[in-house]
Design a protein around this motif. Structure first.
Motif, PDB file in Angstrom:
ATOM      1  N   GLU A   1       8.468 -20.491   8.185  1.00  0.00           N
ATOM      2  CA  GLU A   1       7.266 -19.657   8.189  1.00  0.00           C
ATOM      3  C   GLU A   1       6.035 -20.477   8.591  1.00  0.00           C
ATOM      4  O   GLU A   1       5.198 -20.030   9.366  1.00  0.00           O
ATOM      5  CB  GLU A   1       7.057 -19.029   6.806  1.00  0.00           C
ATOM      6  N   ARG A   2       5.945 -21.707   8.093  1.00  0.00           N
ATOM      7  CA  ARG A   2       4.816 -22.591   8.420  1.00  0.00           C
ATOM      8  C   ARG A   2       4.794 -22.887   9.917  1.00  0.00           C
ATOM      9  O   ARG A   2       3.735 -22.818  10.554  1.00  0.00           O
ATOM     10  CB  ARG A   2       4.929 -23.902   7.627  1.00  0.00           C
TER      11      ARG A   2
ATOM     12  N   ARG B   1      13.019 -19.844  15.223  1.00  0.00           N
ATOM     13  CA  ARG B   1      14.075 -18.948  14.724  1.00  0.00           C
ATOM     14  C   ARG B   1      15.444 -19.561  15.007  1.00  0.00           C
ATOM     15  O   ARG B   1      16.306 -19.609  14.134  1.00  0.00           O
ATOM     16  CB  ARG B   1      13.987 -17.565  15.381  1.00  0.00           C
ATOM     17  N   ARG B   2      15.627 -20.059  16.228  1.00  0.00           N
ATOM     18  CA  ARG B   2      16.906 -20.671  16.604  1.00  0.00           C
ATOM     19  C   ARG B   2      17.226 -21.853  15.680  1.00  0.00           C
ATOM     20  O   ARG B   2      18.347 -21.981  15.190  1.00  0.00           O
ATOM     21  CB  ARG B   2      16.858 -21.147  18.057  1.00  0.00           C
TER      22      ARG B   2
ATOM     23  N   VAL C   1      14.933 -14.528   8.393  1.00  0.00           N
ATOM     24  CA  VAL C   1      14.390 -15.282   9.537  1.00  0.00           C
ATOM     25  C   VAL C   1      14.013 -14.319  10.656  1.00  0.00           C
ATOM     26  O   VAL C   1      12.947 -14.453  11.277  1.00  0.00           O
ATOM     27  CB  VAL C   1      15.405 -16.342  10.035  1.00  0.00           C
ATOM     28  N   GLN C   2      14.853 -13.311  10.886  1.00  0.00           N
ATOM     29  CA  GLN C   2      14.562 -12.346  11.944  1.00  0.00           C
ATOM     30  C   GLN C   2      13.313 -11.532  11.610  1.00  0.00           C
ATOM     31  O   GLN C   2      12.485 -11.262  12.482  1.00  0.00           O
ATOM     32  CB  GLN C   2      15.760 -11.421  12.178  1.00  0.00           C
ATOM     33  N   LYS C   3      13.150 -11.166  10.330  1.00  0.00           N
ATOM     34  CA  LYS C   3      11.954 -10.421   9.928  1.00  0.00           C
ATOM     35  C   LYS C   3      10.696 -11.262  10.124  1.00  0.00           C
ATOM     36  O   LYS C   3       9.664 -10.758  10.577  1.00  0.00           O
ATOM     37  CB  LYS C   3      12.069  -9.966   8.472  1.00  0.00           C
ATOM     38  N   LEU C   4      10.776 -12.548   9.770  1.00  0.00           N
ATOM     39  CA  LEU C   4       9.641 -13.448  10.001  1.00  0.00           C
ATOM     40  C   LEU C   4       9.326 -13.525  11.496  1.00  0.00           C
ATOM     41  O   LEU C   4       8.159 -13.453  11.903  1.00  0.00           O
ATOM     42  CB  LEU C   4       9.958 -14.862   9.497  1.00  0.00           C
ATOM     43  N   THR C   5      10.373 -13.671  12.291  1.00  0.00           N
ATOM     44  CA  THR C   5      10.201 -13.762  13.745  1.00  0.00           C
ATOM     45  C   THR C   5       9.506 -12.513  14.273  1.00  0.00           C
ATOM     46  O   THR C   5       8.532 -12.604  15.025  1.00  0.00           O
ATOM     47  CB  THR C   5      11.568 -13.940  14.445  1.00  0.00           C
ATOM     48  N   ASP C   6       9.995 -11.352  13.866  1.00  0.00           N
ATOM     49  CA  ASP C   6       9.406 -10.089  14.327  1.00  0.00           C
ATOM     50  C   ASP C   6       7.931  -9.994  13.928  1.00  0.00           C
ATOM     51  O   ASP C   6       7.085  -9.570  14.717  1.00  0.00           O
ATOM     52  CB  ASP C   6      10.180  -8.893  13.760  1.00  0.00           C
TER      53      ASP C   6
END
Length: 185
Positions: free
Chosen positions: A10-11, A132-133, A160-165
């Motif tokens: 997230e950081r 993300r990767r 991780v996908q939700k953070l990416t989005d």
């Protein structure tokens, strides 16, 4: 290798968004903004130095920037640095101060700047996808080492996908706002 750390992911994603906002702040709109000169570097004292380390930048009027150079010997270097930054500004020397009137933006220049804002956003989104990767690889590695179960891995991958989005949407919103600002001022 790397162990999964949601806070770190997230950081790093937030860092990409903050970097984008900084880059967008340097794009010129019709109004004078002191952050416009942030990318300017001057060759002074035998080194490349950011403008803010050799001068004070202010916006005394909505369509004018002034650069107060601290050492008169650096006037030519500061003027050259502003010219090389390719910001479309023509400095006028007034004693130890450079005056930078903000010219009106042509439609063509507005489109170029809007395109550049989009490019900055795309670069930030690439950085976010790279984070993300890295997170996904760390999760697979942790599962392979039997540190987490397959269900945990899948649940964390969703996080991780939700953070990416979320961060990609922030990039899109920042770029869209900047493009709108460029095209309307």
């Amino acid at each position: 290798m790397a162990k999964y750390n949601k806070a770190d992911i997230e950081r790093r994603m937030n860092g990409a968004v903050e970097s984008l906002k900084s880059d967008l702040g340097g794009l010129r709109t019709g109004r004078a903004n002191v952050t416009l000169l942030d990318p300017v570097v001057c060759d002074v004292y035998g080194a490349h130095m950011p403008l803010n380390q050799v001068a004070t930048v202010s916006a005394p009027e909505p369509r004018m920037l002034t650069v107060q150079v601290w050492d008169k010997a650096n006037m030519a270097a500061v003027e050259k640095g502003i010219a090389y930054a390719n910001l479309g500004l023509n400095p006028m020397i007034d004693g130890q101060t450079l005056r930078l009137p903000m010219p009106d933006l042509t439609e063509e220049r507005r489109k170029e700047l809007a395109k550049l804002a989009g490019k900055y956003a795309e670069n930030s989104k690439i950085a976010i996808r790279n984070v993300r990767r890295d997170g996904m690889e760390a999760l697979k590695e942790d599962e392979k080492k039997k540190e987490i179960s397959e269900d945990d891995r899948k649940r964390h991958e969703d996080d991780v996908q939700k953070l990416t989005d979320r961060f990609v949407a922030e990039c899109d919103a920042a770029a869209e706002a900047k493009e709108k600002e460029i095209m309307t001022q």
